[in-house]
Design an enzyme around this catalytic site. Structure first.
Site, PDB file in Angstrom:
ATOM      1  N   HIS A  64       5.023  -6.779   3.796  1.00 15.20           N
ATOM      2  CA  HIS A  64       5.889  -6.835   2.619  1.00 15.20           C
ATOM      3  C   HIS A  64       7.342  -6.574   3.012  1.00 15.20           C
ATOM      4  O   HIS A  64       8.152  -7.477   3.008  1.00 15.20           O
ATOM      5  CB  HIS A  64       5.414  -5.834   1.561  1.00 15.20           C
ATOM      6  CG  HIS A  64       6.251  -5.797   0.337  1.00 15.20           C
ATOM      7  ND1 HIS A  64       6.695  -4.619  -0.222  1.00 15.20           N
ATOM      8  CD2 HIS A  64       6.755  -6.780  -0.436  1.00 15.20           C
ATOM      9  CE1 HIS A  64       7.425  -4.895  -1.294  1.00 15.20           C
ATOM     10  NE2 HIS A  64       7.479  -6.194  -1.451  1.00 15.20           N
ATOM     11  N   LEU A  65       7.643  -5.336   3.398  1.00  7.48           N
ATOM     12  CA  LEU A  65       9.020  -5.008   3.780  1.00  7.48           C
ATOM     13  C   LEU A  65       9.122  -4.258   5.105  1.00  7.48           C
ATOM     14  O   LEU A  65      10.138  -3.662   5.407  1.00  7.48           O
ATOM     15  CB  LEU A  65       9.698  -4.200   2.669  1.00  7.48           C
ATOM     16  CG  LEU A  65       9.991  -4.967   1.382  1.00  7.48           C
ATOM     17  CD1 LEU A  65      10.588  -4.059   0.330  1.00  7.48           C
ATOM     18  CD2 LEU A  65      10.934  -6.130   1.639  1.00  7.48           C
ATOM     19  N   CYS A 105       4.869   2.751   1.100  1.00  5.35           N
ATOM     20  CA  CYS A 105       6.157   2.331   0.529  1.00  5.35           C
ATOM     21  C   CYS A 105       5.993   1.649  -0.824  1.00  5.35           C
ATOM     22  O   CYS A 105       6.686   1.979  -1.780  1.00  5.35           O
ATOM     23  CB  CYS A 105       6.893   1.408   1.490  1.00  5.35           C
ATOM     24  SG  CYS A 105       7.373   2.219   3.027  1.00  5.35           S
ATOM     25  N   HIS A 106       5.081   0.674  -0.905  1.00  7.96           N
ATOM     26  CA  HIS A 106       4.931  -0.080  -2.147  1.00  7.96           C
ATOM     27  C   HIS A 106       3.480  -0.275  -2.553  1.00  7.96           C
ATOM     28  O   HIS A 106       3.195  -1.082  -3.441  1.00  7.96           O
ATOM     29  CB  HIS A 106       5.644  -1.435  -2.033  1.00  7.96           C
ATOM     30  CG  HIS A 106       7.100  -1.277  -1.765  1.00  7.96           C
ATOM     31  ND1 HIS A 106       7.629  -1.395  -0.496  1.00  7.96           N
ATOM     32  CD2 HIS A 106       8.143  -0.974  -2.579  1.00  7.96           C
ATOM     33  CE1 HIS A 106       8.938  -1.177  -0.546  1.00  7.96           C
ATOM     34  NE2 HIS A 106       9.274  -0.925  -1.784  1.00  7.96           N
ATOM     35  N   GLY A 107       2.548   0.423  -1.902  1.00  7.85           N
ATOM     36  CA  GLY A 107       1.156   0.435  -2.346  1.00  7.85           C
ATOM     37  C   GLY A 107       0.269  -0.704  -1.890  1.00  7.85           C
ATOM     38  O   GLY A 107      -0.783  -0.921  -2.483  1.00  7.85           O
TER      39      GLY A 107
END
Length: 193
Positions: free
Chosen positions: A133-134, A157-159
């Protein structure tokens, strides 16, 4: 008049119009100038191209050897490959069965466990430890870390949640964890890169 004709014929000989030597001299000068410019261009281009080659320290990191002998079934280790985290996981029979019973067509990035491992070594899963993702580092390779609801890896970070085959199952990550090029150098060692 005879004097003028004599002067004109001498002028033609001096200027090179009569014997063709002038054309040959001009051609030689042109060829020499182009050759000199070509040698100069090569002398400038070679160092420029050479400086783009990777340095010795980068080439040394181009491959990483990992000893698998200490990794027990169900365990994973973190190491580095090209300055990024690398996860090496020794899958249990239960984890392999869980990964195999998932229909790849139901996945966001459809891949089977066989496509993500080496033939005959299905129990060894090697992935980059970078969320797609990132770029965060997922949890799940260390002892006691959160492995997410699918038992693989969890990105804090974002699950994003990955299953036991490091395939994306939930969250914003678009792709599975990347499997780098690797090969077995023996039954207990791999060479990544």
């Amino acid at each position: 008049m005879a004097i003028v004709e004599h002067v004109e014929s001498e002028g033609a000989a001096v200027s090179g119009g009569g014997g063709g030597d002038g054309v040959r001299r001009r051609d030689f000068i042109n060829i020499a100038a182009v050759s000199f410019a070509g040698v100069g261009a090569v002398a400038v281009v070679i160092p420029l191209v050479d400086q783009m080659n990777p340095s010795a320290d980068v080439l040394a990191l181009a491959s990483t050897e990992v000893d698998l002998s200490a990794i027990q079934p169900g365990q994973a280790i973190k190491t580095t490959f090209r300055s990024q985290p690398l996860f090496v996981r020794h899958l249990t029979d239960k984890e392999i069965a869980e990964a195999d019973k998932v229909d790849p067509a139901s996945l966001r990035d459809p891949q089977t466990l066989e496509e993500r491992t080496v033939d005959g070594k299905k129990q060894w899963l090697v992935t980059m430890g970078v969320c797609t993702h990132l770029g965060c580092v997922p949890l799940g390779a260390g002892e006691g870390e959160n492995k997410g609801e699918y038992g693989g890896y969890f990105c804090p970070c974002h699950g994003s949640s990955y299953d036991t085959a490091a395939r994306i199952r939930k969250g914003p990550a678009p792709k599975n964890l990347e499997v780098p090029k690797f090969s077995f150098t023996s039954d207990t060692a791999i060479l990544v890169g």
